[in-house]
Design a protein around this motif. Sequence first.
Motif: not given
Length: 327
Positions: A196-212, A250-261
């Motif tokens: 989430a941090a890297a994507i918010s800074l334009g350093l990465e574009r995508e995060l691939v995970l398993g079972d959300l 995992v989906e809730e955790l991901v949402a919290c992380a991306f909400d932070a940015v």
Amino acid sequence: MAGRALITGVGGQDGALLARLLLDQGYEVAGIVRREPAAYAESLGELRAAIELVEADLLDRDSLVAALRATRPVEVYNLAAPSFVPRSWDEPILTAEFAAVGATSMLEAIREVDPSIRFYQASSSEIFGEPRETPQTEETAPSPLTPYGVAKTYAHFITSSYRRRYGMFACCGILYNHESPLRPVDFLPRKVARAAAAISLGLERELVLGDLSARRDWGYAGDYVRAMWLMLQHDEPGDYIVATGESHSVEELVACAFDAVSLDWRDHVRSDPALYRGSAELHDLVGDASKARRVLGWAPEVRLDELMRMMVEADRARLQDAENAAS
């Protein structure tokens, strides 16, 4: 009970956070390490100058005896063990040695040097495997499935055995998933926070995970090391569940992380079935920490959204510092 404390696994997330807490409480802190103390400068940071590092091997009782005699602690916190659960399938013998035999070696060393030393053993929710009831309490029967869980179950039982047989002040903290900015990137919450941090800074574009939809009881490691310390301050030894009592996907955790940015996670996160853990995925691990609340006066203070914001902000700062250093 300020005095001297000895921590195994001091170079890990929990060890570093516990060392900081004990120093704040007025303890002199020593840590057992397997390599040259200089190798821990990066993982311990500013703590390195504040604690004494002693070389010893958890599998060598004589070296533990020497470490105990050199440091003379009133409390020992045994946190050392391979902590990345999936890897325990690749290293089952090593996991058994350090998580199970290592705890026994330390108990035997304490018994020889000074049986009045108060002992904390880091147990784990992995001892419950596929639990027979949800939420789990201290009375829930262990049913471990992974080499890590099996080894931790042995350590859990041997600690209570020494408490009963020798009257030692020995406690187990059955800790559920607990995270902080100090977690290695191998662990899912840190992997998500860094992405989430890297994507918010334009350093990465995508995060691939398993079972959300996979669920866990996630808490803040700083809250959990406080529970460890409280166990050894109580009048009587015992075992305690340390958990939030809340299950999040995992989906809730991901949402919290991306909400932070201020990003919509759905624009950046993809689930790949090839990464699903299948039968290795554990379900319904949720802890009931009522005993810790009632007896120790402990309660978690950091919510999941606050935890993920803390971790994302720490990773943004790391990435920005790296960018500035490279430019």
